[in-house]
Write a protein that holds these residues in place. Structure first.
Motif, PDB file in Angstrom:
ATOM      1  N   SER A  24      -3.538  -4.533 -11.611  1.00  0.00           N
ATOM      2  CA  SER A  24      -2.676  -3.997 -10.720  1.00  0.00           C
ATOM      3  C   SER A  24      -1.441  -4.714 -10.360  1.00  0.00           C
ATOM      4  CB  SER A  24      -3.302  -3.742  -9.270  1.00  0.00           C
ATOM      5  OG  SER A  24      -2.377  -3.468  -8.458  1.00  0.00           O
ATOM      6  N   HIS A  51      -7.189  -2.695  -5.861  1.00  0.00           N
ATOM      7  CA  HIS A  51      -7.294  -3.384  -4.531  1.00  0.00           C
ATOM      8  C   HIS A  51      -8.656  -3.315  -3.601  1.00  0.00           C
ATOM      9  CE1 HIS A  51      -2.626  -2.892  -3.742  1.00  0.00           C
ATOM     10  NE2 HIS A  51      -2.822  -3.219  -5.074  1.00  0.00           N
ATOM     11  N   SER A  52      -9.207  -1.958  -3.601  1.00  0.00           N
ATOM     12  CA  SER A  52     -10.485  -1.953  -3.090  1.00  0.00           C
ATOM     13  C   SER A  52     -11.364  -2.455  -3.732  1.00  0.00           C
ATOM     14  CB  SER A  52     -10.692  -0.324  -2.835  1.00  0.00           C
ATOM     15  OG  SER A  52     -11.912   0.177  -2.273  1.00  0.00           O
ATOM     16  N   ASN A  56       0.817  -1.012   0.038  1.00  0.00           N
ATOM     17  CA  ASN A  56      -0.037  -0.030   0.081  1.00  0.00           C
ATOM     18  C   ASN A  56       0.818   1.212  -0.164  1.00  0.00           C
ATOM     19  OD1 ASN A  56       0.672   0.239   2.939  1.00  0.00           O
ATOM     20  ND2 ASN A  56      -0.886  -1.384   3.118  1.00  0.00           N
ATOM     21  N   VAL A  64       2.247   2.948  -3.489  1.00  0.00           N
ATOM     22  CA  VAL A  64       1.290   2.316  -4.556  1.00  0.00           C
ATOM     23  C   VAL A  64       0.653   3.406  -5.217  1.00  0.00           C
ATOM     24  CG1 VAL A  64      -0.335   0.473  -5.221  1.00  0.00           C
ATOM     25  CG2 VAL A  64       1.291  -0.023  -3.470  1.00  0.00           C
ATOM     26  N   GLU A  67      -4.049   1.847  -8.623  1.00  0.00           N
ATOM     27  CA  GLU A  67      -3.834   0.348  -8.231  1.00  0.00           C
ATOM     28  C   GLU A  67      -4.501   0.220  -6.785  1.00  0.00           C
ATOM     29  OE1 GLU A  67      -0.392  -1.653  -8.379  1.00  0.00           O
ATOM     30  OE2 GLU A  67       0.832  -0.455  -9.485  1.00  0.00           O
ATOM     31  N   LEU A  68      -4.386   1.370  -6.140  1.00  0.00           N
ATOM     32  CA  LEU A  68      -5.116   1.172  -4.837  1.00  0.00           C
ATOM     33  C   LEU A  68      -6.387   1.094  -4.896  1.00  0.00           C
ATOM     34  CD1 LEU A  68      -3.192   3.621  -2.508  1.00  0.00           C
ATOM     35  CD2 LEU A  68      -2.845   1.149  -2.571  1.00  0.00           C
ATOM     36  N   LYS A  69      -7.036   1.570  -5.821  1.00  0.00           N
ATOM     37  CA  LYS A  69      -8.564   1.477  -6.172  1.00  0.00           C
ATOM     38  C   LYS A  69      -8.880   0.132  -6.780  1.00  0.00           C
ATOM     39  CE  LYS A  69      -9.352   6.358  -7.686  1.00  0.00           C
ATOM     40  NZ  LYS A  69      -9.570   7.310  -8.803  1.00  0.00           N
ATOM     41  N   PRO A 112      -2.262   5.545  -7.007  1.00  0.00           N
ATOM     42  CA  PRO A 112      -3.861   5.483  -6.534  1.00  0.00           C
ATOM     43  C   PRO A 112      -4.681   4.728  -7.373  1.00  0.00           C
ATOM     44  CG  PRO A 112      -2.763   7.763  -6.637  1.00  0.00           C
ATOM     45  CD  PRO A 112      -1.907   6.839  -7.099  1.00  0.00           C
TER      46      PRO A 112
END
Length: 538
Positions: free
Chosen positions: A237, A183-184, A172, A175, A179-181, A177
């Motif tokens: 991602s 993940h979510s 995290n 990383v 990619e974090l989206k 943004p």
């Protein structure tokens, strides 16, 4: 380059060189023991060596062949329900994949090292944990109360990513943004699937897996790999793909581009256990991994075990007969066990050689035998704790963003202490997923102890550098050539596994291989079922 810069560079280079030399010589001095549990017996069985005549004939009501979690569960349940005339034949290693070892008073795992808090479907596991005093009250409620000594406490896990430790094992920090989206979005989908039910009201993914939905819509997930499913659903991602690949290697011993999409999703969606005194998704663990749990089950079953390995199992007019042997200093000693029923609690690659005419039960080894992943566990006896990089403290599970290692577990993590103990054990796990199972087994057969040590210590060297070696007193390495069945695509529709799961006769099968993958809940389920069938016809 100016003079000052040159001197700084030269000094640094000398320090690195000296450190590298010190590391090299220190690693050469470390005592390394290599263990191949079950290999001698397995090769003896494979090569069909001639056996001497039996020296003993044992009569019992039920014989359990294998002392892994499936066999121990069967023995525990029969004993609990009043069937006391049974005998467990250990198999090549006592407790199988739940085995452990000791450096003096320090326990460590040589196989599985944790158990997720069981969901309501896993009532059989809750019954075991209640009987052993691990669940203290409300065992069948949504949130049982557990003995806090066995609930994993913080800090639970961390990840070495981009040269820094971060909390948790999902990348995290640093990383992007977008990619974090992703993940979510992935974990929101997991949460949706975790609660979804099919047309019959069954959960899509349950554990034990036999309670999962069989609707064609969900069974279709077993026709593709987990990686293909991710790509099909727009997940690209790199950090998410790394994490999901890591989880498949950790749970199934092989990569996500080989594992069935059904199995990949089951890993996340099936485990919904809760506890009154812990957060959702909590884990149970012991310094020795699952070995203390296996020992407690064995004791609760009456410890009716005998050393030996079955070489043949057949039905007779009166029930069953198992021909067994024990290797004593390489010399076989044989005995016969006759019983009303046999519970075959051994891996299917072994059972296929032991059970006479196994094809008559609907299982053809040439067509139905699972693929097996090899595994390496290295336990480092530490005379000191190495210096830590900043940002996240030493945790129970410590993972490095690379492959094929799976990181390392700290055995003394559960010990409640004001100050760190003088010694500890770091247990490093390596799924040899960077090569095919056959290639990995061939490598195991020819590799030297020093080469094994280098492979086992890769994650630890990444975390601590060359100074790590000075903290190591000795290393115990365990190699398992056929550690676990791998749930490749179409494993859910394997007709041979289905046939063995449904057997109800003189020979009953009880091993996680019946589910197609190796976890405690699955092995215990088949042992629980086999015990019920043995009890029913007493």
């Amino acid at each position: 380059m100016n003079r000052r810069s040159f001197l700084l560079w030269a000094g640094a280079s000398s320090a690195v060189a000296m450190g590298s030399a010190a590391e090299f010589w220190r690693w050469q001095e470390i005592t390394t023991d290599v263990n191949y549990p079950g290999m001698a017996e397995g090769h003896f069985l494979r090569d069909r060596h001639k056996l001497p005549p039996p020296t003993e004939i044992i009569q019992t009501d039920v014989v359990v062949l294998g002392s892994g979690i499936g066999g121990l569960t069967a023995a525990w349940k029969m004993n609990k329900e009043g069937l006391n005339d049974f005998l467990v034949i250990d198999g090549p290693q006592v407790y199988g994949n739940a085995a452990g070892g000791h450096f003096g008073d320090l326990a460590y795992p040589t196989g599985a090292h944790y158990l997720p808090v069981p969901s309501t479907e896993s009532f059989h596991v809750r019954e075991i944990l209640t009987d052993l005093g691990i669940i203290l009250r409300n065992p069948m409620s949504e949130k049982p109360y557990y003995d806090e000594r066995y609930l994993l406490h913080a800090p639970e896990e961390r990840l070495l990513f981009n040269g820094r430790w971060q909390e948790g094992v999902i990348p995290n920090e640093g990383v992007p943004p977008d990619e974090l989206k992703e993940h979510s979005r992935f974990f929101k989908e997991i949460e949706r699937l975790r609660h979804l039910r099919d047309s019959n009201g069954k959960r899509i993914f349950a554990i034990p897996s036999t309670l999962s939905s069989t609707d064609p819509e969900w069974q279709a997930l077993d026709s593709i790999t987990f990686k293909a499913w991710l790509e099909k659903n727009g997940y690209s991602s790199p950090t998410l793909h790394w994490y999901l690949n890591y989880c498949c290697r950790d749970d199934y011993g092989t990569r996500y581009d080989k594992v069935s999409a059904w199995a990949g999703l089951h890993y996340y969606c099936s485990r919904s256990g809760k506890a009154e005194n812990a957060e959702s998704g909590a884990w149970l663990t012991w310094p020795g991994g699952l070995s203390p749990l296996a020992e407690a089950m064995d004791k609760a079953a009456g410890s009716r075990r005998k050393s030996g390995t079955a070489v043949s199992l057949k039905t007779t007019a009166d029930g069953v007969e198992a021909h067994c042997f024990e290797l004593i200093n390489g010399i076989p000693k044989t005995f016969i066990v006759r019983a009303r029923k046999a519970i075959c609690a051994m891996p299917l690659y072994v059972a296929s050689r032991v059970v006479e005419s196994i094809q008559d039960y609907g299982f053809d080894p040439a067509l139905h035998l699972p693929t097996y992943a090899p595994w390496l566990v290295a336990n480092f006896l530490m005379n000191d704790f190495p210096h830590e990089l900043p940002d996240a403290p030493l945790s129970w599970d410590n993972v490095v963003y690379q492959e094929p290692g799976l990181g390392y577990v700290v055995s003394t993590h559960q010990d409640i202490r004001i100050t760190p103990p003088p010694k500890t054990v770091f247990s490093a796990y390596v799924a040899l997923s960077d090569q095919s199972p056959d290639a990995a087994r061939k490598w195991m057969a020819r590799v030297t102890a020093k080469e094994l040590l280098a492979a086992a210590s890769a994650d630890l060297k990444a975390a601590y550098g060359w100074k790590f070696a000075s903290c190591v007193e000795r290393v115990d390495i365990t190699l398992r050539g056929h550690a676990m069945a791998v749930p490749l695509p179409t494993f859910r529709s394997n007709p041979g596994l289905k046939a063995l799961r449904e057997l109800d006769g003189p020979i009953l099968f009880a091993h996680a291989d019946l589910s197609g993958f190796s976890v405690f809940e699955e092995a215990a389920w088949w042992g629980y079922r086999a015990a019920g069938l043995a009890l029913k016809q007493t």
